[in-house]
Design an enzyme around this catalytic site. Structure first.
Site, PDB file in Angstrom:
ATOM      1  N   ASP A  16     -35.929 -39.942 -27.946  1.00  7.07           N
ATOM      2  CA  ASP A  16     -35.886 -38.965 -29.030  1.00  7.07           C
ATOM      3  C   ASP A  16     -37.311 -38.509 -29.356  1.00  7.07           C
ATOM      4  OD1 ASP A  16     -34.688 -37.588 -31.343  1.00  7.07           O
ATOM      5  OD2 ASP A  16     -35.726 -39.120 -32.512  1.00  7.07           O
TER       6      ASP A  16
ATOM      7  N   ASP B  57     -38.414 -36.457 -32.802  1.00  4.35           N
ATOM      8  CA  ASP B  57     -38.769 -36.507 -34.221  1.00  4.35           C
ATOM      9  C   ASP B  57     -38.489 -37.879 -34.821  1.00  4.35           C
ATOM     10  OD1 ASP B  57     -39.402 -33.611 -34.520  1.00  4.35           O
ATOM     11  OD2 ASP B  57     -37.295 -33.404 -33.974  1.00  4.35           O
TER      12      ASP B  57
ATOM     13  N   GLY C 138     -55.089 -58.048 -56.826  1.00  2.00           N
ATOM     14  CA  GLY C 138     -53.784 -57.825 -56.232  1.00  2.00           C
ATOM     15  C   GLY C 138     -52.675 -58.499 -57.008  1.00  2.00           C
TER      16      GLY C 138
ATOM     17  N   LYS D  42     -53.617 -68.362 -55.133  1.00  2.00           N
ATOM     18  CA  LYS D  42     -52.843 -69.312 -55.926  1.00  2.00           C
ATOM     19  C   LYS D  42     -51.614 -69.841 -55.198  1.00  2.00           C
ATOM     20  CE  LYS D  42     -54.288 -67.175 -60.297  1.00  2.00           C
ATOM     21  NZ  LYS D  42     -53.833 -66.449 -61.510  1.00  2.00           N
TER      22      LYS D  42
ATOM     23  N   THR E 166     -57.028 -62.847 -50.362  1.00  2.00           N
ATOM     24  CA  THR E 166     -57.082 -61.521 -49.764  1.00  2.00           C
ATOM     25  C   THR E 166     -57.877 -60.579 -50.659  1.00  2.00           C
ATOM     26  OG1 THR E 166     -54.960 -60.967 -50.806  1.00  2.00           O
ATOM     27  CG2 THR E 166     -54.896 -61.780 -48.541  1.00  2.00           C
TER      28      THR E 166
ATOM     29  N   GLU F 233     -53.174 -55.843 -47.068  1.00  2.00           N
ATOM     30  CA  GLU F 233     -53.795 -57.039 -47.632  1.00  2.00           C
ATOM     31  C   GLU F 233     -54.717 -57.689 -46.594  1.00  2.00           C
ATOM     32  OE1 GLU F 233     -51.159 -59.622 -49.936  1.00  2.00           O
ATOM     33  OE2 GLU F 233     -49.598 -58.102 -49.763  1.00  2.00           O
TER      34      GLU F 233
ATOM     35  N   HIS G 279     -64.107 -65.669 -44.035  1.00  2.00           N
ATOM     36  CA  HIS G 279     -65.385 -66.244 -44.458  1.00  2.00           C
ATOM     37  C   HIS G 279     -65.158 -66.951 -45.791  1.00  2.00           C
ATOM     38  CE1 HIS G 279     -69.763 -66.549 -44.908  1.00  2.00           C
ATOM     39  NE2 HIS G 279     -69.588 -66.206 -46.166  1.00  2.00           N
TER      40      HIS G 279
ATOM     41  N   TYR H 236     -64.795 -58.482 -56.825  1.00  2.00           N
ATOM     42  CA  TYR H 236     -64.042 -57.355 -57.366  1.00  2.00           C
ATOM     43  C   TYR H 236     -64.990 -56.208 -57.714  1.00  2.00           C
ATOM     44  CZ  TYR H 236     -60.172 -60.654 -57.924  1.00  2.00           C
ATOM     45  OH  TYR H 236     -59.189 -61.576 -57.703  1.00  2.00           O
TER      46      TYR H 236
ATOM     47  N   ARG I 253     -48.843 -58.565 -34.218  1.00  2.00           N
ATOM     48  CA  ARG I 253     -47.379 -58.742 -34.207  1.00  2.00           C
ATOM     49  C   ARG I 253     -46.730 -57.896 -35.298  1.00  2.00           C
ATOM     50  NH1 ARG I 253     -45.757 -61.664 -38.581  1.00  2.00           N
ATOM     51  NH2 ARG I 253     -47.319 -62.989 -39.629  1.00  2.00           N
TER      52      ARG I 253
END
Length: 379
Positions: free
Chosen positions: A17, A19, A248, A254, A260, A312, A317, A324, A337
């Site tokens: 296909d 589209d 985030g 936590k 992240t 995310e 490191h 922030y 993946r």
């Protein structure tokens, strides 16, 4: 994703296909409809996408006119919509993995038919903006060349006929439910690559459901395998995003023990649409701190059932303090993946750490390491 146990015969050709499968038509259509509907005091929010994906142009137009109760007839809508669409056709981008797939099949002499619910002229116009594509297709079939469009099998039966192949020897690749239905009705094997998020449950009749064309494994179907995977990673065309680091969901450190660095999705909405969900990796730059290896997820995070698609990144490191508000630059250079769900938090965490190991090892390879010095990361 999933693959049924019904696979009995291998394939000798591909019917694909256009589209939503090879090109991101939906994005351009959505932008046009958003502006078009405003003049009628209506708002396009994308919820109608499920109703029009995979339908013929007339069927899609009928759905929009009726559902939005527009004060015009279907042919009037089309006469206004299609000039707008034609003017934007050059902006329709190929989807990740599309160019790789069709050129690979062409290189290995696999017959490929382009089989779309669009008209033949419309198909020709769309692919003309993608250099070298037309030569990759042995056959092109549009909905105006058969009695009925998808979900009728006519388009795929005609494509197989022109290729002089038994439908049972053909592999169909489709993004829509009508397309999958058409492929199965034609007697082909079908890979579904759903173009709409969180809708995989609608594709159970397909022989296999994959997240994106990056995940297709042709050897499963008796076709020549790709040879471009390196150390369990797939090189991709690099893409760049950046912005100030924001707070985030609060679950990285936590809940997962994995800090992240989040960016506002408003700043890169187009990139979120263009790139399929999954795990990627590359390099992260902080102007005051340096350049670091990075692995990141893109998607809906099915374990936590996100309401919005997010990015995310995890900078590999150990930082002693938060950053922030600092400008973060990312270059994404490879794919690991597809996005997946997990039965437990422990299995999710284990997989994330496995992704980290894959990314760290891959980024030492010259083909990926060369991007560490890109000035975008620290300017």
């Amino acid at each position: 994703m999933s693959m049924s146990n019904s696979l009995k015969k291998l394939s000798s050709c591909v019917l694909i296909d256009l589209d939503g499968t090879l090109i991101n038509t939906d994005g351009v259509v959505g932008d046009i409809l958003r502006k078009y509907l405003c003049k009628y005091g209506k708002q396009w929010d994308g919820r109608e996408s499920l109703k029009i994906v995979g339908k013929t142009p007339v069927e899609a137009a009928t759905t929009i006119v009726e559902d939005y109760e527009l004060p015009c007839k279907v042919d009037e809508f089309n006469s206004e919509f299609y000039p707008l669409f034609s003017a934007q056709m050059d902006k329709i981008k190929s989807l990740p993995g599309a160019n790789r797939l069709i050129r690979h099949l062409k290189c290995h002499g696999v017959p490929v038919a382009l089989a779309s619910n669009s008209s033949r002229a419309n198909i020709e116009s769309k692919i003309s903006y993608h250099e070298g594509w037309k030569e990759c297709f042995s056959v092109i079939v549009g909905s105006d060349e058969v009695s009925k469009g998808k979900p009728s099998p006519d388009i795929f039966l005609e494509a197989a006929k022109r290729l002089k192949k038994d439908p049972a020897d053909c592999l169909v690749i489709e993004d829509s439910v009508p397309g999958v239905m058409a492929g199965k009705a034609a007697g082909t094997k079908v890979i579904a690559v759903p173009s709409l998020p969180k809708q995989t449950h609608l594709y159970t009749s397909a022989d296999e459901v994959i997240n994106s064309l990056l995940d297709i494994r042709l050897e499963k179907w008796g076709l020549p395998p790709f040879q471009d995977w390196i150390e369990n990673t797939l090189p991709i065309d690099p893409w760049h995003i950046g912005g100030p680091v924001i707070k985030g969901f609060g679950r990285g450190s936590k809940v997962l023990g994995i800090p992240t660095a989040n960016l506002s999705t408003k700043d890169y909405a187009d990139e979120l649409v263009e790139h399929p969900s999954g795990v990627y990796f590359g390099w992260a730059g902080l102007a005051k701190r340096g350049v670091f290896k990075m692995v990141m997820s893109i998607g809906w995070n099915p374990y936590f059932n996100n309401k919005e698609k997010t990015i995310e990144p995890w900078l590999l490191h150990d930082f002693t303090e938060d950053f922030y508000g600092e400008e973060l630059r990312l270059i994404i250079v490879g794919y690991i993946r597809p996005e997946a769900n997990f039965s437990s938090l422990e299995s999710l965490i284990a997989k994330i750490h496995e992704d980290r190991e894959v990314a760290e090892k891959a980024l030492d390879l010259p083909s990926y390491a060369k991007f560490k010095g890109d000035p975008y990361l620290t300017k």
